[in-house]
Design a protein around this motif. Structure first.
Motif, PDB file in Angstrom:
ATOM      1  N   PRO A   1       0.870  -1.269   0.097  1.00  0.00           N
ATOM      2  CA  PRO A   1       0.023   0.284   0.057  1.00  0.00           C
ATOM      3  C   PRO A   1       1.021   1.295  -0.137  1.00  0.00           C
ATOM      4  CG  PRO A   1      -1.038  -1.579   1.597  1.00  0.00           C
ATOM      5  CD  PRO A   1       0.247  -2.217   0.935  1.00  0.00           C
ATOM      6  N   GLY A   2       1.850   1.309   0.571  1.00  0.00           N
ATOM      7  CA  GLY A   2       2.858   2.312   0.901  1.00  0.00           C
ATOM      8  C   GLY A   2       3.270   2.889  -0.638  1.00  0.00           C
ATOM      9  N   ASN A   3       3.322   1.832  -1.902  1.00  0.00           N
ATOM     10  CA  ASN A   3       3.776   2.138  -2.953  1.00  0.00           C
ATOM     11  C   ASN A   3       2.812   2.438  -3.848  1.00  0.00           C
ATOM     12  OD1 ASN A   3       6.700   2.000  -2.054  1.00  0.00           O
ATOM     13  ND2 ASN A   3       6.415  -0.318  -2.314  1.00  0.00           N
ATOM     14  N   LEU A   4       1.482   2.175  -3.683  1.00  0.00           N
ATOM     15  CA  LEU A   4       0.499   2.110  -4.556  1.00  0.00           C
ATOM     16  C   LEU A   4       0.207   3.353  -5.191  1.00  0.00           C
ATOM     17  CD1 LEU A   4      -2.334  -0.019  -2.909  1.00  0.00           C
ATOM     18  CD2 LEU A   4      -1.246  -0.485  -4.983  1.00  0.00           C
ATOM     19  N   GLU A   5       0.339   4.412  -4.373  1.00  0.00           N
ATOM     20  CA  GLU A   5      -0.271   5.834  -5.061  1.00  0.00           C
ATOM     21  C   GLU A   5       0.492   6.299  -5.998  1.00  0.00           C
ATOM     22  OE1 GLU A   5      -2.266   9.985  -3.256  1.00  0.00           O
ATOM     23  OE2 GLU A   5      -1.761   8.452  -1.871  1.00  0.00           O
ATOM     24  N   ARG A   6       2.008   6.060  -5.956  1.00  0.00           N
ATOM     25  CA  ARG A   6       2.543   6.747  -6.946  1.00  0.00           C
ATOM     26  C   ARG A   6       2.648   5.827  -8.248  1.00  0.00           C
ATOM     27  NH1 ARG A   6       6.717   5.160  -3.096  1.00  0.00           N
ATOM     28  NH2 ARG A   6       8.105   3.556  -3.626  1.00  0.00           N
ATOM     29  N   MET A   7       1.915   4.643  -8.235  1.00  0.00           N
ATOM     30  CA  MET A   7       1.929   3.756  -9.297  1.00  0.00           C
ATOM     31  C   MET A   7       0.693   4.018 -10.318  1.00  0.00           C
ATOM     32  SD  MET A   7       4.267   1.678  -9.186  1.00  0.00           S
ATOM     33  CE  MET A   7       5.498   0.742  -7.803  1.00  0.00           C
ATOM     34  N   ILE A   8      -0.291   4.863  -9.647  1.00  0.00           N
ATOM     35  CA  ILE A   8      -1.480   5.079 -10.365  1.00  0.00           C
ATOM     36  C   ILE A   8      -1.445   5.999 -11.512  1.00  0.00           C
ATOM     37  CG2 ILE A   8      -3.874   5.845 -10.239  1.00  0.00           C
ATOM     38  CD1 ILE A   8      -3.689   5.099  -7.262  1.00  0.00           C
ATOM     39  N   GLN A   9      -1.094   7.086 -11.491  1.00  0.00           N
ATOM     40  CA  GLN A   9      -0.926   7.952 -12.729  1.00  0.00           C
ATOM     41  C   GLN A   9      -0.204   7.470 -13.712  1.00  0.00           C
ATOM     42  OE1 GLN A   9      -2.803  10.531 -13.382  1.00  0.00           O
ATOM     43  NE2 GLN A   9      -3.669  10.229 -11.330  1.00  0.00           N
ATOM     44  N   PRO A  10       1.079   6.844 -13.581  1.00  0.00           N
ATOM     45  CA  PRO A  10       2.116   6.206 -14.458  1.00  0.00           C
ATOM     46  C   PRO A  10       1.193   5.091 -15.179  1.00  0.00           C
ATOM     47  CG  PRO A  10       3.274   6.569 -12.862  1.00  0.00           C
ATOM     48  CD  PRO A  10       1.859   6.936 -12.257  1.00  0.00           C
TER      49      PRO A  10
ATOM     50  N   ARG B   1      -8.046   9.768  -1.851  1.00  0.00           N
ATOM     51  CA  ARG B   1      -7.726  10.753  -2.919  1.00  0.00           C
ATOM     52  C   ARG B   1      -8.435  10.262  -4.124  1.00  0.00           C
ATOM     53  NH1 ARG B   1      -2.682  10.731   0.225  1.00  0.00           N
ATOM     54  NH2 ARG B   1      -2.068  12.797   0.463  1.00  0.00           N
ATOM     55  N   ILE B   2      -8.384   9.040  -4.517  1.00  0.00           N
ATOM     56  CA  ILE B   2      -9.068   8.641  -5.609  1.00  0.00           C
ATOM     57  C   ILE B   2     -10.476   8.856  -5.625  1.00  0.00           C
ATOM     58  CG2 ILE B   2     -10.001   6.357  -6.754  1.00  0.00           C
ATOM     59  CD1 ILE B   2      -7.016   6.901  -7.583  1.00  0.00           C
ATOM     60  N   ALA B   3     -11.213   8.731  -4.538  1.00  0.00           N
ATOM     61  CA  ALA B   3     -12.543   9.344  -4.248  1.00  0.00           C
ATOM     62  C   ALA B   3     -12.893  10.880  -4.857  1.00  0.00           C
ATOM     63  CB  ALA B   3     -13.050   8.781  -3.000  1.00  0.00           C
ATOM     64  N   GLU B   4     -11.630  11.685  -4.513  1.00  0.00           N
ATOM     65  CA  GLU B   4     -11.918  13.016  -4.861  1.00  0.00           C
ATOM     66  C   GLU B   4     -11.712  13.254  -6.331  1.00  0.00           C
ATOM     67  OE1 GLU B   4      -8.433  14.586  -2.634  1.00  0.00           O
ATOM     68  OE2 GLU B   4      -9.693  14.395  -0.630  1.00  0.00           O
ATOM     69  N   GLN B   5     -11.292  12.483  -7.211  1.00  0.00           N
ATOM     70  CA  GLN B   5     -11.025  12.384  -8.567  1.00  0.00           C
ATOM     71  C   GLN B   5     -12.162  12.270  -9.431  1.00  0.00           C
ATOM     72  OE1 GLN B   5      -7.310  10.938 -10.291  1.00  0.00           O
ATOM     73  NE2 GLN B   5      -6.485  10.696  -8.066  1.00  0.00           N
ATOM     74  N   GLU B   6     -12.859  13.278  -9.788  1.00  0.00           N
ATOM     75  CA  GLU B   6     -14.159  13.041 -10.550  1.00  0.00           C
ATOM     76  C   GLU B   6     -14.034  12.505 -12.040  1.00  0.00           C
ATOM     77  OE1 GLU B   6     -16.198  16.894 -10.589  1.00  0.00           O
ATOM     78  OE2 GLU B   6     -16.422  16.905  -8.373  1.00  0.00           O
ATOM     79  N   ASN B   7     -12.352  12.359 -12.525  1.00  0.00           N
ATOM     80  CA  ASN B   7     -12.346  12.181 -13.730  1.00  0.00           C
ATOM     81  C   ASN B   7     -12.227  10.574 -13.810  1.00  0.00           C
ATOM     82  OD1 ASN B   7      -9.932  12.031 -12.395  1.00  0.00           O
ATOM     83  ND2 ASN B   7      -8.779  12.618 -14.255  1.00  0.00           N
TER      84      ASN B   7
END
Length: 211
Positions: A136-145, A186-192
């Motif tokens: 989980p600590g590495n998940l967020e920075r993987m999402i946009q790439p 943070r994902i929940a805040e992204q309307e796109n």
């Protein structure tokens, strides 16, 4: 450790039926100190791949190949899976597993290295599906790439998003759990992004750009 009899299996595992090859791979995975995807998660990945029919897919976190084989089983026979991991030893075990399953070697492309760097080298908008299985600590920075790699109808599938219910437990304040919560918020805040959170295994989050 491998379970010895049907009485030790969950209802879901009994209902889904045995899978000797993946069961053996799970035992092998624990020998490396790696937590493999659950039986239900593996079945879900295969079903998602069958529904999406990805010609090109990416996996972040090869391990010994439990999710690798699950994805390849669901992909079209011409589909190619690019799997990324830092551990070349476990990747060799994944290659052996895919070979034992009778899947053509050319359908699996193994890339060794840090996922953040390898993802940058892959072609944008060229993949139909991306599966991320990291801590989980590495998940967020993987999402946009990862989203960058998907075509207009591509699907991003993220594992370890509920941590077997720990994320929903307000008492659990461990760094691992808080990292997963932060990512979900943070994902929940992204309307796109279209999103579905599934309470399967350790949790699967499905993301897709709106059409």
């Amino acid at each position: 450790m491998a379970r010895e009899n049907a009485g030790d299996l969950t209802f879901s595992e009994q209902y889904n039926g045995p899978d000797p090859l993946l069961d053996a791979a799970r035992t092998h995975s624990h020998e490396f100190g790696i937590a493999p995807v659950s039986q239900t998660t593996a079945k879900t990945l295969t079903l998602l791949a069958r529904l999406l029919t990805p010609v090109a897919a990416v996996e972040v976190g090869t391990g010994v190949g439990t999710s690798t084989l699950s994805l390849l089983r669901g992909m079209p026979t011409a589909g190619i899976l690019t799997s990324i991991d830092t551990n070349s030893t476990t990747q060799s075990a994944a290659r052996d597993l895919v070979d034992m399953a009778g899947i053509r070697p050319g359908r699996l492309r193994l890339m060794s290295g840090r996922a953040e760097e390898v993802l940058k080298r892959l072609a944008p908008a060229a993949y139909d599906m991306v599966f991320i299985d990291v801590e989980p600590g590495n998940l967020e920075r993987m999402i946009q790439p990862s989203l960058r790699l998907l075509d207009s109808q591509g699907l991003l599938v993220i594992h370890k998003t509920l941590l077997k219910g720990a994320v929903a437990d307000p008492v659990d304040r461990s760094p691992r759990t808080q990292a997963a919560r932060s990512m979900l918020n943070r994902i929940a805040e992204q309307e796109n992004l279209e999103r579905v959170l599934l309470p399967i295994g350790e949790g699967l989050l499905l993301l897709q750009k709106p059409r």
